[in-house]
Design a protein around this motif. Sequence first.
Motif, PDB file in Angstrom:
ATOM      1  N   UNK A 202       0.828  -1.205   0.000  1.00 51.55           N
ATOM      2  CA  UNK A 202       0.000   0.000   0.000  1.00 51.55           C
ATOM      3  C   UNK A 202       0.864   1.257   0.000  1.00 51.55           C
ATOM      4  N   UNK A 203       1.951   1.217   0.774  1.00 48.50           N
ATOM      5  CA  UNK A 203       2.877   2.353   0.771  1.00 48.50           C
ATOM      6  C   UNK A 203       3.523   2.546  -0.584  1.00 48.50           C
ATOM      7  N   UNK A 204       3.870   1.427  -1.236  1.00 43.15           N
ATOM      8  CA  UNK A 204       4.452   1.490  -2.574  1.00 43.15           C
ATOM      9  C   UNK A 204       3.453   2.087  -3.560  1.00 43.15           C
ATOM     10  N   UNK A 205       2.195   1.677  -3.453  1.00 47.08           N
ATOM     11  CA  UNK A 205       1.159   2.193  -4.349  1.00 47.08           C
ATOM     12  C   UNK A 205       0.982   3.697  -4.169  1.00 47.08           C
ATOM     13  N   UNK A 206       0.999   4.145  -2.918  1.00 43.59           N
ATOM     14  CA  UNK A 206       0.852   5.573  -2.642  1.00 43.59           C
ATOM     15  C   UNK A 206       2.057   6.350  -3.178  1.00 43.59           C
TER      16      UNK A 206
END
Length: 370
Positions: A202-206
Amino acid sequence: MDDYTDYAVNDYNYSDSDNDTSLEFAVDCIIPQLHGSNIFLPTVYYLIFFMGFLGNLFVVLVVCSKSRRSRRLVDTFIVNLALADLVFVLTLPLWATSASQHGKWEFGPAGNLLCKLSSYVIAVNRFSNIFFLTCMSVDRYLAVVKLMDSRYLRSSLCIQACCAAVWLCSLVMGIPVLLYRRVEEFDDKLFCMEEDNSPFFLGLSLTMVLLTFVFPVLIIVLCYGTIIGHLNKHCVATVNPRADARRRHSLKMVLSIIVAFVVSWLPFNIFKVIIIGSQLLNARLTCETQSWQINGLLISGCLAFLNSCVNPAIYFFLDHQFRRRAETLCKTFMGNPKLLQSYNSSASFTNNGTSESFAATGGRTQFQLE
């Protein structure tokens, strides 16, 4: 989109209730699909496919039919944008078929490979589009504000190297889609979706949203803000009014392409950030809020896809040289091949007289303001 909108959001499961396909969330919410989505989504996708394929193929043919001497620097970016959109629309029949089956991904043994590759192509298309538009904005900035200092940065070789770097970065940044995208089974049905909703993913996506949308848009705004300020400051009569008019016209065309992209992709990125943020915060959302998120992502995804067939229309209506070239090419196909040769000769002569890129010819420096 790298995490596709067709009912394949990370932590949502699928279920059937009274033969009505619906989405079941982790908090025991059942979110029904939009009424008639299995009809209007495939219709929209096929329309975008046909218009995008024909339009972008036409753009490539028109620009590549120019003689090398008559091509403008901006044509290099135009061709690369068209190629990115052309490859992207080829994946839409897969998603149209899936949408007609309420999001199911029934493509046999090749289903998982098609899921990964089509999602990867969508991601690469989105990344390359915004990066090319950013490069075009920087190019406009150099052409208007730093014209006399940019002879090497705005050379044909440098532009081509820049395009190659954009493709390489886009291909590399799309790799997470290949890793985290796969076919998953729910209630004996297969769906193409992301397999991981860990904090790292999720952090990577953000982070990807920031790198591939927010930051490029900020650079674009900065470039055009500086350009507008420069033009307002130097609004006195120019030495070459014709060249100035051509420069302003080119600015309008590039700005129109950028505005179309931002308008198309901004809603999707907003919904994406909201969903990622609520997942990172482990927010307990109401069923109504979850329904708003998933359906909003779905509709904004259609709007984002529409961008792939908008650029050819912008070129035709706003780029006078492109329109003249397109009309000449059509007449050539209808049986007047000498017309194309005549156009190339006149275009080459015109470009040699007003060059935006710097080139040494016979001891003189020429520069064209497309």
